[in-house]
Design an enzyme around this catalytic site. Structure first.
Site, PDB file in Angstrom:
ATOM      1  N   PRO A 151      -2.449 -12.120  10.137  1.00 47.55           N
ATOM      2  CA  PRO A 151      -2.841 -11.921  11.541  1.00 47.55           C
ATOM      3  C   PRO A 151      -2.997 -10.433  11.831  1.00 47.55           C
ATOM      4  O   PRO A 151      -2.279  -9.606  11.251  1.00 47.55           O
ATOM      5  CB  PRO A 151      -1.665 -12.515  12.328  1.00 47.55           C
ATOM      6  N   ASN A 167       0.849  -1.201   0.000  1.00 50.67           N
ATOM      7  CA  ASN A 167       0.000   0.000   0.000  1.00 50.67           C
ATOM      8  C   ASN A 167       0.880   1.245   0.000  1.00 50.67           C
ATOM      9  O   ASN A 167       2.104   1.143   0.013  1.00 50.67           O
ATOM     10  CB  ASN A 167      -0.957  -0.030   1.202  1.00 50.67           C
ATOM     11  N   PHE A 218      -4.675   2.971  14.880  1.00 53.06           N
ATOM     12  CA  PHE A 218      -4.972   3.954  13.837  1.00 53.06           C
ATOM     13  C   PHE A 218      -6.047   3.359  12.942  1.00 53.06           C
ATOM     14  O   PHE A 218      -6.137   2.140  12.805  1.00 53.06           O
ATOM     15  CB  PHE A 218      -3.717   4.275  13.017  1.00 53.06           C
ATOM     16  N   LYS A 225     -11.169  -3.847  18.400  1.00 51.66           N
ATOM     17  CA  LYS A 225      -9.739  -4.053  18.656  1.00 51.66           C
ATOM     18  C   LYS A 225      -9.332  -3.683  20.085  1.00 51.66           C
ATOM     19  O   LYS A 225      -8.176  -3.781  20.450  1.00 51.66           O
ATOM     20  CB  LYS A 225      -8.917  -3.258  17.638  1.00 51.66           C
ATOM     21  N   LYS A 232       9.431 -16.302 -11.126  1.00 50.37           N
ATOM     22  CA  LYS A 232       8.617 -15.222 -11.681  1.00 50.37           C
ATOM     23  C   LYS A 232       7.432 -15.825 -12.463  1.00 50.37           C
ATOM     24  O   LYS A 232       7.629 -16.721 -13.296  1.00 50.37           O
ATOM     25  CB  LYS A 232       9.479 -14.375 -12.616  1.00 50.37           C
ATOM     26  N   ASP A 269      -3.757  -6.514   4.894  1.00 51.83           N
ATOM     27  CA  ASP A 269      -4.719  -7.422   5.516  1.00 51.83           C
ATOM     28  C   ASP A 269      -4.642  -8.836   4.927  1.00 51.83           C
ATOM     29  O   ASP A 269      -4.969  -9.803   5.591  1.00 51.83           O
ATOM     30  CB  ASP A 269      -6.144  -6.875   5.342  1.00 51.83           C
TER      31      ASP A 269
HETATM   32  N1  CTP Z   1      -3.553  -3.503  12.123  1.00 47.08           N
HETATM   33  C1  CTP Z   1      -2.708  -4.477  12.620  1.00 47.08           C
HETATM   34  N2  CTP Z   1      -2.593  -5.663  11.942  1.00 47.08           N
HETATM   35  C2  CTP Z   1      -3.312  -5.898  10.835  1.00 47.08           C
HETATM   36  C3  CTP Z   1      -4.182  -4.900  10.321  1.00 47.08           C
HETATM   37  C4  CTP Z   1      -4.275  -3.696  10.999  1.00 47.08           C
HETATM   38  O1  CTP Z   1      -2.058  -4.246  13.629  1.00 47.08           O
HETATM   39  N3  CTP Z   1      -3.179  -7.053  10.210  1.00 47.08           N
HETATM   40  C5  CTP Z   1      -3.677  -2.242  12.871  1.00 47.08           C
HETATM   41  C6  CTP Z   1      -3.149  -1.017  12.177  1.00 47.08           C
HETATM   42  O2  CTP Z   1      -1.797  -0.803  12.489  1.00 47.08           O
HETATM   43  C7  CTP Z   1      -4.056   0.071  12.726  1.00 47.08           C
HETATM   44  C8  CTP Z   1      -5.358  -0.640  12.961  1.00 47.08           C
HETATM   45  O3  CTP Z   1      -5.044  -2.011  13.047  1.00 47.08           O
HETATM   46  O4  CTP Z   1      -3.612   0.544  13.967  1.00 47.08           O
HETATM   47  C9  CTP Z   1      -6.429  -0.439  11.946  1.00 47.08           C
HETATM   48  O5  CTP Z   1      -5.978  -0.674  10.670  1.00 47.08           O
HETATM   49  P1  CTP Z   1      -6.925  -0.490   9.404  1.00 47.08           P
HETATM   50  O6  CTP Z   1      -6.184  -0.921   8.195  1.00 47.08           O
HETATM   51  O7  CTP Z   1      -7.570   0.860   9.408  1.00 47.08           O
HETATM   52  O8  CTP Z   1      -8.093  -1.460   9.743  1.00 47.08           O
HETATM   53  P2  CTP Z   1      -8.269  -2.978   9.466  1.00 47.08           P
HETATM   54  O9  CTP Z   1      -8.179  -3.713  10.731  1.00 47.08           O
HETATM   55  O10 CTP Z   1      -7.373  -3.422   8.379  1.00 47.08           O
HETATM   56  O11 CTP Z   1      -9.805  -3.027   9.013  1.00 47.08           O
HETATM   57  P3  CTP Z   1     -10.454  -2.596   7.621  1.00 47.08           P
HETATM   58  O12 CTP Z   1      -9.428  -2.866   6.549  1.00 47.08           O
HETATM   59  O13 CTP Z   1     -11.636  -3.456   7.544  1.00 47.08           O
HETATM   60  O14 CTP Z   1     -10.795  -1.144   7.749  1.00 47.08           O
END
Ligand code: CTP
Length: 420
Positions: free
Chosen positions: A312, A210, A337, A355, A295, A285
């Site tokens: 996770p 990302n 965040f 969370k 490749k 995620d």
């Molecule tokens: N986070 C984490 N581990 C993951 C995904 C997210 O620790 N695998 C943490 C991020 O560092 C952030 C928070 O969870 O503090 C929220 O991340 P965000 O991407 O906004 O939310 P998601 O949990 O991924 O949910 P969604 O994509 O459904 O909005």
């Protein structure tokens, strides 16, 4: 800008080639609002003229202990007393030897002997001179006397040799100086931070990731370090120099980040030494179910399907572990965040409940000036009491500073208003 406004720096310049680089240090301090008075040794003026120091600092140059034009001849005492901080750059072998022995036969050394407040020394010299036992003895003596050292850095030296002896960078000297003067409400506290993106490999040349730059996490790390905390920063691939004084752990994938964070959490849990965990990383995620060892070839196909599986959730896991270990206490403080694209507050509230964090910093990526790849952020902060605060558009460093203030309040306010 605010921090340096009206701070007075007495800058002692020793006689070495690095004296030329000190002009940038004067510019840097002045541009942030500090007043800089330059005191040069006679040797320093062989490298940079008094007129140049005067022009760059915008103040008279001080070089003569016996200047008959000065009333009472007490320039060294006045300069030593009035400065918030004395910086010596370059701190030469000769100047440090004089200081270590209390010699005071020119204005610079007399001023240093008369100084009661903090002194920051940035040494620069030839590597053999730096490594000489006499210099090292003097450095040890000065450190024992309370002088704080910054550098020297290693690299190629003006004399053509390689090794330790380069003047620390202007940014490092200014940041070290700032930390000497800042209040330290988080002294002795430990903070665990994640930052940046993660990369999930598809094959040896491609990955899923990302746009996270890591800048938000860096801003928080800087603020925490300035407040005196120890900071461990677990980060994905970013293009940022490590924050001065942070312990950094570089990882690539979400699973590597998970392992690093959980290991640290468990180590600290055993010794109860973690005060806050702040998860700013944009963790991917999902990851490809299988990474191709070679490749992936087109082979004439018009499409490619990639099967992904969930990674996770690190933040979720920390919330669970804290609850299992300590159902009644919100310690360490857990900060999450949330990067959203629309309905940010509603989704943020759900995320916070799911969370189990104490603070959730929400940014709506669709808002101008917020989110990935920009130096600013506009956030709404939810706290454990269900309250929300909308912060104005600020630099990510300023958001970091305000968040660290909020966490400091949580950590230092007793039971009712705090989080224990
Ligand atoms: N986070 C984490 N581990 C993951 C995904 C997210 O620790 N695998 C943490 C991020 O560092 C952030 C928070 O969870 O503090 C929220 O991340 P965000 O991407 O906004 O939310 P998601 O949990 O991924 O949910 P969604 O994509 O459904 O909005």
């Amino acid at each position: 800008m605010q921090f340096w406004l009206n701070k007075e720096i007495a800058l002692v310049v020793g006689g070495g080639i690095a004296a030329c680089r000190v002009l940038d240090l004067i510019r840097g301090l002045k541009s942030q609002g500090a007043g800089v008075s330059v005191i040069g040794t006679p040797a320093a003026t062989r490298f940079v003229t008094p007129l140049t120091f005067q022009a760059i600092s915008g103040r008279p140059f001080h070089g003569d202990l016996f200047d008959p034009t000065l009333e009472g001849g007490m320039d060294h005492i006045r300069l030593a007393r009035e400065a918030d901080l004395v910086i010596i750059a370059p701190a030469t072998a000769d100047l440090m030897a004089k200081m270590a022995h209390g010699l005071a036969n020119d204005l610079a050394s007399a001023m240093l002997l008369a100084r009661k407040g903090p002194i920051l020394a940035a040494p620069a010299m030839n590597v053999a001179m730096w490594e000489h036992p006499a210099t090292q003895r003097n450095v040890t003596t000065l450190a024992r006397d309370g002088v704080i050292f910054c550098g020297p850095d290693s690299g190629s030296l003006a004399c053509g040799e390689e090794g330790a002896g380069r003047l620390a960078t202007v940014d490092t000297i200014i940041e070290t100086a700032r930390r000497l003067l800042e209040a330290k409400p988080l002294a002795g506290r430990q903070i665990l931070l994640t930052a940046g993106p993660t990369r999930e490999e598809i094959d040896p040349v491609r990955y899923v990731s990302n746009h996270s730059s890591g800048r938000m996490g860096w801003g928080i790390a800087l603020a925490a370090l300035r407040a005196g905390a120890r900071v461990t920063l677990v980060h994905g691939p970013v293009h940022l120099p490590p924050p001065l004084g942070a312990q950094t752990i570089a990882v690539t994938s979400a699973r590597e980040m998970y392992t690093a964070v959980i290991d640290l959490w468990e180590q600290h849990h055993a010794s109860q030494t973690l005060d806050a965990a702040i998860m700013t990383a944009a963790v991917a995620d999902f990851r490809p179910v299988a990474r191709s060892p070679e490749k992936i070839k087109k082979n004439g196909s018009s499409s490619l399907s990639l099967e992904l599986e969930a990674n996770p959730d690190i933040l979720l896991e920390l919330g669970k572990r804290r609850l299992a270990a300590n159902p009644d206490r919100r310690q360490p403080v857990i900060v999450g965040f949330a990067a959203e694209t629309g309905a940010a507050l509603k989704r943020g509230r759900e995320k916070m409940a799911r969370k189990k964090c104490d603070l959730l910093v929400i940014n709506d990526l669709l808002e101008e000036g917020a989110g990935f790849g920009v130096a600013t952020n506009r956030v709404t902060v939810l706290n454990h009491l269900g309250q929300e605060e909308v912060w104005p558009l600020m630099s990510k460093d300023a958001v970091g500073a305000r968040l660290i203030q909020t966490i400091t309040t949580l950590l230092t306010t007793p039971v009712n208003g705090g989080v224990t």
